[in-house]
Design a protein around this motif. Structure first.
Motif, PDB file in Angstrom:
ATOM      1  N   ILE A  88       0.823  -1.206   0.000  1.00 40.72           N
ATOM      2  CA  ILE A  88       0.000   0.000   0.000  1.00 40.72           C
ATOM      3  C   ILE A  88       0.861   1.262   0.000  1.00 40.72           C
ATOM      4  N   ASP A  89       1.961   1.263   0.747  1.00 43.04           N
ATOM      5  CA  ASP A  89       2.843   2.438   0.737  1.00 43.04           C
ATOM      6  C   ASP A  89       3.358   2.721  -0.673  1.00 43.04           C
ATOM      7  N   THR A  90       3.695   1.668  -1.405  1.00 41.89           N
ATOM      8  CA  THR A  90       4.173   1.841  -2.781  1.00 41.89           C
ATOM      9  C   THR A  90       3.060   2.378  -3.666  1.00 41.89           C
TER      10      THR A  90
ATOM     11  N   LEU B 206       0.751   7.348  -6.744  1.00 41.27           N
ATOM     12  CA  LEU B 206      -0.505   7.958  -7.183  1.00 41.27           C
ATOM     13  C   LEU B 206      -0.237   9.246  -7.956  1.00 41.27           C
ATOM     14  N   SER B 207      -0.893   9.404  -9.098  1.00 38.35           N
ATOM     15  CA  SER B 207      -0.707  10.610  -9.905  1.00 38.35           C
ATOM     16  C   SER B 207      -1.973  10.861 -10.707  1.00 38.35           C
ATOM     17  N   GLY B 208      -2.047  12.009 -11.331  1.00 37.86           N
ATOM     18  CA  GLY B 208      -3.177  12.334 -12.187  1.00 37.86           C
ATOM     19  C   GLY B 208      -4.225  13.154 -11.454  1.00 37.86           C
ATOM     20  N   ASN B 209      -5.318  13.412 -12.149  1.00 39.40           N
ATOM     21  CA  ASN B 209      -6.387  14.263 -11.639  1.00 39.40           C
ATOM     22  C   ASN B 209      -7.195  13.537 -10.574  1.00 39.40           C
ATOM     23  N   LEU B 210      -7.206  14.073  -9.349  1.00 38.95           N
ATOM     24  CA  LEU B 210      -7.966  13.504  -8.249  1.00 38.95           C
ATOM     25  C   LEU B 210      -9.231  14.303  -7.957  1.00 38.95           C
ATOM     26  N   GLU B 211      -9.441  15.408  -8.682  1.00 35.22           N
ATOM     27  CA  GLU B 211     -10.555  16.307  -8.387  1.00 35.22           C
ATOM     28  C   GLU B 211     -11.818  15.960  -9.157  1.00 35.22           C
ATOM     29  N   ASN B 212     -11.758  14.940  -9.996  1.00 38.45           N
ATOM     30  CA  ASN B 212     -12.912  14.594 -10.827  1.00 38.45           C
ATOM     31  C   ASN B 212     -13.799  13.535 -10.183  1.00 38.45           C
ATOM     32  N   ASP B 213     -13.387  13.030  -9.029  1.00 39.28           N
ATOM     33  CA  ASP B 213     -14.111  11.963  -8.358  1.00 39.28           C
ATOM     34  C   ASP B 213     -15.301  12.519  -7.577  1.00 39.28           C
ATOM     35  N   PRO B 214     -16.355  11.718  -7.376  1.00 40.18           N
ATOM     36  CA  PRO B 214     -17.471  12.202  -6.549  1.00 40.18           C
ATOM     37  C   PRO B 214     -17.087  12.539  -5.118  1.00 40.18           C
ATOM     38  N   HIS B 215     -16.070  11.887  -4.556  1.00 37.11           N
ATOM     39  CA  HIS B 215     -15.634  12.228  -3.201  1.00 37.11           C
ATOM     40  C   HIS B 215     -15.277  13.713  -3.135  1.00 37.11           C
ATOM     41  N   PRO B 216     -15.757  14.432  -2.140  1.00 31.39           N
ATOM     42  CA  PRO B 216     -15.440  15.869  -2.066  1.00 31.39           C
ATOM     43  C   PRO B 216     -13.971  16.141  -1.803  1.00 31.39           C
ATOM     44  N   GLU B 217     -13.276  15.192  -1.192  1.00 28.73           N
ATOM     45  CA  GLU B 217     -11.849  15.358  -0.951  1.00 28.73           C
ATOM     46  C   GLU B 217     -11.173  13.999  -1.031  1.00 28.73           C
ATOM     47  N   VAL B 218     -10.170  13.903  -1.866  1.00 27.30           N
ATOM     48  CA  VAL B 218      -9.392  12.679  -1.985  1.00 27.30           C
ATOM     49  C   VAL B 218      -8.064  12.900  -1.280  1.00 27.30           C
ATOM     50  N   ASP B 219      -7.887  12.257  -0.142  1.00 26.22           N
ATOM     51  CA  ASP B 219      -6.653  12.401   0.612  1.00 26.22           C
ATOM     52  C   ASP B 219      -6.031  11.029   0.851  1.00 26.22           C
ATOM     53  N   THR B 220      -4.870  11.023   1.470  1.00 27.63           N
ATOM     54  CA  THR B 220      -4.147   9.774   1.682  1.00 27.63           C
ATOM     55  C   THR B 220      -4.944   8.795   2.530  1.00 27.63           C
ATOM     56  N   GLU B 221      -5.679   9.304   3.502  1.00 31.08           N
ATOM     57  CA  GLU B 221      -6.469   8.417   4.358  1.00 31.08           C
ATOM     58  C   GLU B 221      -7.529   7.673   3.551  1.00 31.08           C
ATOM     59  N   LEU B 222      -8.219   8.382   2.660  1.00 34.08           N
ATOM     60  CA  LEU B 222      -9.214   7.739   1.809  1.00 34.08           C
ATOM     61  C   LEU B 222      -8.558   6.705   0.902  1.00 34.08           C
ATOM     62  N   VAL B 223      -7.473   7.081   0.276  1.00 32.47           N
ATOM     63  CA  VAL B 223      -6.790   6.178  -0.645  1.00 32.47           C
ATOM     64  C   VAL B 223      -6.369   4.897   0.071  1.00 32.47           C
ATOM     65  N   ARG B 224      -5.769   5.041   1.237  1.00 35.37           N
ATOM     66  CA  ARG B 224      -5.342   3.857   1.990  1.00 35.37           C
ATOM     67  C   ARG B 224      -6.534   2.990   2.380  1.00 35.37           C
ATOM     68  N   SER B 225      -7.633   3.624   2.761  1.00 32.54           N
ATOM     69  CA  SER B 225      -8.796   2.850   3.186  1.00 32.54           C
ATOM     70  C   SER B 225      -9.360   2.029   2.031  1.00 32.54           C
ATOM     71  N   LEU B 226      -9.338   2.559   0.822  1.00 34.57           N
ATOM     72  CA  LEU B 226      -9.848   1.830  -0.334  1.00 34.57           C
ATOM     73  C   LEU B 226      -8.944   0.650  -0.697  1.00 34.57           C
ATOM     74  N   TYR B 227      -7.654   0.871  -0.635  1.00 35.64           N
ATOM     75  CA  TYR B 227      -6.734  -0.245  -0.880  1.00 35.64           C
ATOM     76  C   TYR B 227      -6.912  -1.343   0.176  1.00 35.64           C
TER      77      TYR B 227
END
Length: 387
Positions: free
Chosen positions: A353-355, A360-381
Motif C-alpha cells: 500500500i505504501d508503494t 498515485l498521480s493524475g487528476n484527483l478532483e474529478n471523483d465524486p468524493h469531495p476530498e481525496v486524501d491519503t487516508e481515503l486512498v489507503r482505506s480503499l486499498y
C-alpha cells in the motif's frame, strides 16, 4: 469526425457526431480498409503490437498485407508487453527513426495502442520518459496514428492519453493531450473473435468502468451520461454471455461499441479515482496485472465509498444494470464473470500500500468524493485486500 458503420446491431445514432478529434471507422471486416485509410497519412508505417497474439491469429499478416497493397512500406515492432514500459517505447522509437517511419499503426489491445501513441508523440524527444506524467500542448509535434483495437475495453482508439511505466523511476502515469489522439480509429468487432475468455472479460470490465465513471464524474455532462447508460445496457446484455462462451458476432459488435463510447467519455470528461488507484499499482514490480482486472479488484470498495456523494447517479447506474444500486449490480456482475477476487488473491499485501500511495498521480478532483486524501486512498486499498 466521421463514422462508417457496418450494418448490424449498432444503431447509427450511436456513432453520429462523436465529440472526439479522431475519425472512427466502425464495422465488421473493416480491417481490410486499413491500407487505403492509412495511405494519405504517410508512406512508411511502424506497426506496433504485442509479442504473440497478432501473429498467432493471423491479424498481423492481414494488417501488413492491407498496408503494403496500398503502397506503404511497413516495419513491425512486436515487443510490447501487457503494460507498456518506457524501455519498450524507446526501442520502438529508435526503430521508427532508423527506418524512416512517418506513420504509426497500433494493433492490439489498449497496451499496444497506448504504446503506438507514445511512440508517435515521443518522436522529438530523447526518451519517452521525458513525457510521462505530462499534458502536451495541442501544438506538440507527433506522427499520425491509426489505432486498430483487437479487444473491447480500453477505448484507447479515441482517447487522448497513453499510460506508460517509467522503468527508471518505477512510475506509471499518462502522457496526455490532444496531440496524443489517433487520427483514425478502425474498429472491427470481428478482431475480438479469438480473444481468450479471460481477456474479453477483463477488457469488458474496463469498458464498464469507463461507463460508470463517465456518469458520476464531476465533469460528467448530459451527453456523457447518455453514452454511459447506452454502454452499460450493452455490457449488461452481452458481457455475462461472454463468460459463458457466447461470443456471437452481435455480442462482439455490442462490446466494441460499449468500449468505443467509454473511450469517448474518457476523452471528454475523464475518469475517477479507481483509474488513479489502479495505475499506481503498476509501481509494484513483478505483478503484471491487466488494467481491467485491477479495476475489478478496486471497484466494490470505491462504489460503496463514493455513493453518498452522488447517490442518484450511482442508483441510476444500478437501475440500468438491473439492480437497486451500482454496488449491488457490479457485485453481481463480478460474481457472474469470475472477476470478483481480492488484491490478496492477486498477490498483493498490506506492505504494497505504501508503494501504491507513493505512485498515485493524475487528476484527483474529478471523483465524486469531495476530498481525496491519503487516508481515503489507503482505506480503499485496505478494503480491497480481502473483500
Amino acid at each position: 469526425m466521421t463514422a462508417d458503420p457496418h450494418p448490424g446491431t449498432v444503431d447509427l445514432a450511436d456513432l453520429a457526431d462523436l465529440p472526439v478529434p479522431t475519425r472512427v471507422v466502425f464495422g465488421r471486416g473493416t480491417l481490410d480498409r486499413l491500407g487505403p485509410l492509412a495511405a494519405p497519412l504517410g508512406g512508411h508505417a511502424l506497426l506496433v503490437c504485442g509479442r504473440t497474439a497478432m501473429r498467432r491469429t493471423g491479424v498481423l499478416d492481414r494488417a501488413v498485407g492491407s498496408l503494403t497493397a496500398a503502397g506503404l512500406a511497413v516495419t513491425v515492432f512486436d515487443r510490447i508487453g501487457a503494460n507498456p514500459r518506457s524501455d519498450e517505447i524507446d526501442e520502438a522509437l529508435a526503430l521508427a527513426r532508423a527506418s524512416g517511419c512517418d506513420l504509426v499503426v497500433g494493433l492490439g489491445g489498449g497496451s499496444a495502442i497506448d504504446a503506438a501513441k507514445a511512440v508517435a508523440v515521443a518522436d522529438g524527444a530523447d526518451t519517452v520518459r521525458e513525457l510521462i506524467g505530462r499534458t502536451l500542448p495541442r501544438s506538440a509535434g507527433a506522427l499520425p496514428v491509426v489505432a486498430v483495437p483487437t479487444t473491447a475495453g480500453s477505448g484507447s482508439e479515441v482517447t487522448q492519453g497513453a499510460i506508460v511505466t517509467d522503468v527508471v523511476r518505477g512510475f506509471k502515469s499518462g502522457i496526455r493531450g490532444e496531440a496524443v489522439a489517433p487520427r483514425i480509429a478502425l474498429v472491427d468487432p470481428d478482431l475480438t473473435d479469438r480473444l481468450p475468455a479471460a481477456v474479453a472479460l477483463e477488457s469488458g470490465f474496463d469498458a464498464l468502468a469507463h461507463a460508470v465513471e463517465g456518469a458520476v464524474a464531476r465533469r460528467a455532462t448530459a451527453r456523457s451520461r447518455a453514452y454511459s447508460h447506452r454502454a452499460l445496457a450493452l455490457i449488461r446484455d452481452h458481457l455475462p454471455g461472454l463468460a459463458r462462451g457466447a461470443a456471437t458476432p452481435e455480442a462482439r459488435e455490442a462490446m466494441a461499441l460499449a468500449a468505443l463510447l467509454g473511450g469517448v467519455n474518457v476523452t471528454t470528461v475523464s475518469t475517477c479515482l479507481p483509474h488513479r488507484l489502479q495505475q499506481a499499482m503498476g509501481a509494484v514490480p513483478g505483478n503484471p496485472l491487466s488494467h481491467g482486472r485491477g479495476l475489478a479488484l478496486l471497484y466494490p470498495a470505491w462504489l460503496r465509498s463514493a455513493r453518498p456523494f452522488a447517490d442518484e447517479a450511482f442508483d441510476a447506474i444500478g437501475d440500468t444494470l438491473g439492480h437497486r444500486d451500482a454496488a449491488t449490480a457490479v457485485d453481481a456482475l463480478l460474481a457472474r464473470t469470475g472477476l470478483g477476487t481480492s488484491l490478496t488473491e492477486q498477490g498483493y499485501t498490506e506492505r504494497d500500500i505504501d508503494t501504491f500511495v507513493a505512485g498515485l498521480s493524475g487528476n484527483l478532483e474529478n471523483d465524486p468524493h469531495p476530498e481525496v486524501d491519503t487516508e481515503l486512498v489507503r482505506s480503499l486499498y485496505r478494503a480491497s485486500l480481502a473483500r
